[in-house]
Structure formats: C-alpha cells, structure tokens
Design a protein around this motif. Structure first.
Motif, PDB file in Angstrom:
ATOM      1  N   UNK A   1       0.864  -1.168   0.000  1.00  0.00           N
ATOM      2  CA  UNK A   1       0.000   0.000   0.000  1.00  0.00           C
ATOM      3  C   UNK A   1       0.908   1.228   0.000  1.00  0.00           C
TER       4      UNK A   1
ATOM      5  N   UNK B   1       1.596   5.038   0.467  1.00  0.00           N
ATOM      6  CA  UNK B   1       0.964   6.079   1.272  1.00  0.00           C
ATOM      7  C   UNK B   1       1.882   7.286   1.339  1.00  0.00           C
ATOM      8  N   UNK B   2       1.324   8.403   1.808  1.00  0.00           N
ATOM      9  CA  UNK B   2       2.145   9.594   2.043  1.00  0.00           C
ATOM     10  C   UNK B   2       2.437   9.665   3.528  1.00  0.00           C
TER      11      UNK B   2
ATOM     12  N   UNK C   1       2.683  10.946   7.034  1.00  0.00           N
ATOM     13  CA  UNK C   1       1.983  12.066   7.665  1.00  0.00           C
ATOM     14  C   UNK C   1       2.948  13.100   8.252  1.00  0.00           C
TER      15      UNK C   1
ATOM     16  N   UNK D   1       5.787   6.272   1.213  1.00  0.00           N
ATOM     17  CA  UNK D   1       6.289   5.070   1.880  1.00  0.00           C
ATOM     18  C   UNK D   1       5.256   3.964   1.782  1.00  0.00           C
TER      19      UNK D   1
ATOM     20  N   UNK E   1       3.323   0.297   2.993  1.00  0.00           N
ATOM     21  CA  UNK E   1       2.887  -0.688   3.982  1.00  0.00           C
ATOM     22  C   UNK E   1       2.731  -2.013   3.258  1.00  0.00           C
TER      23      UNK E   1
ATOM     24  N   UNK F   1       4.793   4.927  11.229  1.00  0.00           N
ATOM     25  CA  UNK F   1       3.377   5.306  11.208  1.00  0.00           C
ATOM     26  C   UNK F   1       2.500   4.077  11.253  1.00  0.00           C
TER      27      UNK F   1
ATOM     28  N   UNK G   1      -1.232   2.416  10.228  1.00  0.00           N
ATOM     29  CA  UNK G   1      -2.280   2.565   9.222  1.00  0.00           C
ATOM     30  C   UNK G   1      -3.626   2.294   9.882  1.00  0.00           C
TER      31      UNK G   1
ATOM     32  N   UNK H   1      -9.059   0.369  -0.031  1.00  0.00           N
ATOM     33  CA  UNK H   1      -7.912   0.555  -0.933  1.00  0.00           C
ATOM     34  C   UNK H   1      -8.355   0.461  -2.378  1.00  0.00           C
TER      35      UNK H   1
ATOM     36  N   UNK I   1      -4.674   4.330  -0.937  1.00  0.00           N
ATOM     37  CA  UNK I   1      -5.886   4.566  -0.138  1.00  0.00           C
ATOM     38  C   UNK I   1      -7.023   5.020  -1.048  1.00  0.00           C
ATOM     39  N   UNK I   2      -8.191   4.551  -0.773  1.00  0.00           N
ATOM     40  CA  UNK I   2      -9.347   4.886  -1.605  1.00  0.00           C
ATOM     41  C   UNK I   2      -9.752   6.339  -1.370  1.00  0.00           C
TER      42      UNK I   2
END
Lengths: 323, 205
Positions: A4, A6-7, A9, A15, A17, A33, A35, A44, A166-167
């Motif tokens: 997955x 992701x940005x 935070x 990065x 997952x 981080x 999730x 997703x 992420x959706x």
C-alpha cells in the motif's frame, strides 16, 4: 502480498505498507506510522494501468488473432466504454480455534481359511474421537458482490506487481464508476472460515464440530479496476470486460465470421449451365471463371471445402468467447 | 482535498514527543525515552497501562492476565478448586481454592501452538505475583491485541483440561470462557542461553 503506497503524515514522502502490517517506517524521515482504516476496514484501490484506447486495442488483437483475422476484427465498431471499480474483501490473519471429530477406524485381523491358509482381513474398529487445536494463517479474498457477469471470481494480489493506494472516493468516481459492495463483512468472514474448515482433513470423519474464529484480523475492501467496453456489429451489441491492470480480455462473446452462404454455389451453377448451353466456348469460359472464383474464395483445392461450398452449407467460424 | 478512507498516524510519544519504533505486527508501543506505553484507540494514540510484576529476571515478557470462569454443560466453574478438578488435579485445594482462577495469555511474538502451551503451563501453575514498585521498565513488543485475547484464552483453558473432557463433543459444544479484569502485565524472565527462564514458576520458554 500487496503493498500500500501512502504519504508519510510527517514529511509527505511516499512510503509503503505491506498488506497485513500494522505499522511501517518512512525511509525519508524515519518516523514509524500506523495505518488506520475507517471502522477497522482499510479501503484501498488499485489504480488502473490500461487506458481506454489500450483496452480497445487489446480486444481487437484478440479478435484479429482468430482464424478470421483482421477483417473480422474490423467488422466490429467500438461504441463506448466505462471504467468500473469492483470491490473485493481481503482478509488476512490467523484462523484459530478447535475441531473435534469422530473418525471411522479399521484394523487388520489375521485369520485362516478352511485350507489353513493365513490371510489378513480389514475389520471396522471402534470410532476414534480426535480433538485438535487449529491455528492456520489465513489469506482470503472474495468478491463483495455478484461478479460472474464480469467473469471474475476472486482477486489475487502479488506485491511486486500490484500496488494499492488509499481509496479516495471523489477521485475514483471522477475516473470511473465505483461499485458499492453488496456483501457484508460478516458474510466474507463466514466464507473465509468455511474455507479454513474445508481445508482441514476430513477423511473418514463421521461427525465433527468446530469453533474457529479469525484472530489478528486485517480487513480491507479492495477496489479492482476493469473496463466495460461496448462493441456493435450490425444491429447487435456486444459487451466486453477487460482487466484494467494487464489489459487481458476477461469476458467477451462474439460470433464467428460467416464463411459460406448459399448464394455463391447457386450463382456458379447457373453460370456453368448458361455457358455450356449457349456454346462450348462460353462453357469453357464459364468453367475457368468458376475455378477462379473457387480459388479466390476458398484459397485451397481441398475437396471437402469445395463440396461444402457447392452444397451450399452455411458454415460459421468458431466464435470468440472468453470468461 | 477529500478525506481518505484510511489514514496514517505517526508513532510519536505523547509524553516526551520522541519517535517510537515498532515491529510490523506490534499493537502496543513503548517509548524508548520515557517508557510511556501507547496503543491505537479510535484512530489515535492513547495511553495504555501495563502492570509490571515482581520477580527475578531482566527481561519483561508481556502477558494478558485475567480472572476467568468456565461455562459448560456442568454449569459455571468460577473458583480455582473447580478448575483444578476440570484439569484432573488431585492436589488438595489450598487457601486459594475459593479465589477465581487466572489465565495468562502470551502477548509477545510466539507461534500459536507455543503460545497455547506456555499459557497453559502458566495457568495450571496458579502463580500469584505482586506488583513491582519499579514501574516503566521495558518489555518485549506486544503482538497480540486485546480483542484477540478471548479466542486464545479459550484455547489455553481447553488445553489445560484433561483429555477425556476435550474428547467429549457435548462438553465442547457448551464450553465457554468468560474473562474479567483483563490487564496487560509484564512478567520478569531471565535469559539463559537461548531460553528464557522464570524462577518463581520454574518455567522455561
């Protein structure tokens, strides 16, 4: 196992997952981080990799690869298409619990026949009751709706190939139609547990009882992209499903090209009769013309093909069907 | 920008603002700086209480600990003496006979079968620990979340019973474990080679 993207935070850097993980470390800023899904569900989306043009080309290639060739592919005209995001439930975790079963058992007894020859026979022994603890890793995916019209049963995720994001519903809805899940989480869990129960050995089992639950559950609703294309030929309409990740045609159904009709043999027969009844020279010319037509139409002197043509048997090529 | 259906929460200590590290499957996090313990609750980092138990050893192993009672076709068993009977123990009940039995569910990284065996061994030893006065000590990463405890607790309780009961279909169908007063505890173990040893219980992992 999918990843997955992701940005972070903390720093905004990308990065990843791994599917099923609770946390991940950002390689840019070094912050770990967690999730968090909405009510425990990670929603997703797998972004499409094949655009509309490539999806159409994919189908045309499939049609052109058939016996009928390019002309057959060109006889269909594209009349539109839309991108669909089909939801699938993904469950990862451990199936834990117990199973009790009563098994038939057999034992071998030694006996002697009337001639004194020794032989062994298999006789039923008292049933055996077995209790066992169940702890099995679980990785399950199931369509969150009825997708057999789309030719899809389940989705497998390979981490090297597929990356999820992420959706973001408004963004996804701007690209295509996001299909709502019809199947609930509870039903998906039941299916996952049923799969686990079925995978436990059950040879010779007379009765069984089990209580298995999902532990360390990681739950995701994964949206998979497919192209729903429409083609027409004459007044008929043909829907086609194309995988928007690898461009493979998932489901289609086209009739084969019509090769022979009754008109041509009748016309050739009439030409021959007319030629030979008029004058011999015209008969010879008519015969040459008929042979030319046969060669150009069939491309072969195969007797069975010629007989089929002359007998006026309408013949269809093999249909193009998938899914 | 529209709100995403999932979000990433940075793992930063709410007490000293230090970055915390975590294993991929870890569910409870301890700050290396101030020793504060955190968990994810309702989408944010929230403090978590860990009870450090006294004993000899330099490594704290996390366990979920709770009093429990067993429901079955034979009724409700809520005291240690009754549980000892179910386990097939012939040892006469001591002064703790009337107290609730306690379950210990390993919360650190351990294969399920080993976790069940260790939990069973600890549970049938009926250990009584007192709380350590020296709190905020470090402990091994917690991999088992609170919501998954009842499932493993049921298997540990079942593993402690005599085989005859486990092979009884009617007993199993009616069997259930109810936990009360669930808490996360860190029990000191000492490292001996590749093994971890708990002196008070004479128990090896």
């Amino acid at each position: 196992m999918a990843t997955i993207v992701f940005k972070c935070p903390q720093c905004g850097g990308p990065f990843e997952f791994a599917e099923g993980d609770c946390s991940s470390l950002c390689s840019f800023c070094g912050v770990t981080s967690l999730l968090v899904g909405d009510r425990g569900v990670h929603r997703l989306i797998i972004p499409e990799r094949v655009d509309l043009k490539a999806a159409r080309t994919s189908l045309r290639k499939l049609l052109a690869s058939q016996e009928e060739g390019q002309a057959f592919a060109a006889s269909f005209s594209f009349s539109g298409g839309s991108l669909l995001f089909l939801p699938f439930w993904r469950i990862r975790g451990m199936a834990m619990g117990w199973q009790w079963c009563e098994k038939e058992t057999f034992k071998e007894e030694i006996d002697y026949d009337e001639n004194g020859t020794r032989y062994t026979r298999r006789v039923k022994a008292p049933n055996e009751r077995v209790f066992s603890l169940v702890a099995k890793p679980l990785s399950f995916s199931s369509p969150a709706g009825e997708y057999t019209p789309f030719g899809m049963i389940r989705v497998g995720l390979a981490g090297d190939v597929l990356q999820c994001e992420p959706m973001d519903y408004p963004v996804a809805a701007a690209r295509g139609s996001v299909v709502d899940p019809l199947k609930g989480i509870a039903q998906a869990r039941q299916e996952a547990l049923a799969m686990t129960r079925d995978s436990i050995e059950s040879e010779g089992v007379v009765r069984k009882e089990s209580r298995i639950r999902i532990s360390s559950e990681w739950l995701a609703l994964l949206y998979y992209p497919v192209w729903n294309l429409h083609f027409t030929r004459g007044d008929r309409f043909y829907p086609v499903m194309v995988d928007a990740i690898n461009g493979e045609v998932i489901k289609c159904r086209f009739p084969g090209e019509k090769q022979h009709g009754p008109f041509l043999p009748l016309a050739m027969l009439a030409l021959l009769v007319l030629g030979w009844t008029t004058m011999p020279l015209a008969g010879v010319a008519a015969t040459v013309l008929v042979f030319y037509l046969l060669k150009s139409r069939l491309g072969t002197w195969d007797a069975s093909t010629i007989i089929k043509l002359l007998a006026g048997i309408p013949e269809r090529g093999a249909g193009v069907q998938r899914g | 920008m529209a709100e995403l259906a999932i979000k990433a929460v940075p793992l930063i200590c709410g007490k000293c603002s230090l970055r915390m590290t975590a294993h991929r499957q870890q569910v409870i996090y301890q700050c290396n700086g101030c020793g504060a313990v955190w968990e994810l609750a309702q989408g944010r980092i929230a403090p978590r209480k860990v009870v450090h138990l006294s004993g000899n050893g330099n490594i704290g192993l996390p366990f979920w600990n709770a009093a429990f009672r067993i429901t079955s076709q034979q009724g409700v068993i809520a005291d240690t003496a009754g549980f000892m009977t179910l386990c097939g123990s012939v040892k006469p009940p001591d002064e703790r006979a009337k107290l609730s039995p306690e379950l210990y569910v390993p919360a650190f990284a351990l294969p399920p079968q080993q976790a069940i065996r260790l939990g069973r061994n600890m549970t049938v030893r009926f250990p009584r620990f007192s709380e350590s006065v020296n709190g905020d000590r470090s402990f091994e990463p917690v991999m088992l979340g609170e919501k998954d405890v009842p499932q493993l607790a049921e298997l540990i309780a079942l593993a402690a019973l005599v085989e005859g009961r486990r092979n009884n279909q009617d007993f199993l169908a009616s069997f259930g474990v109810e936990l009360s007063g669930l808490r996360l505890v860190a029990i000191p173990f000492s490292r001996e080679g590749n093994r971890l040893y708990q002196a008070e219980m004479n128990l090896e992992v």
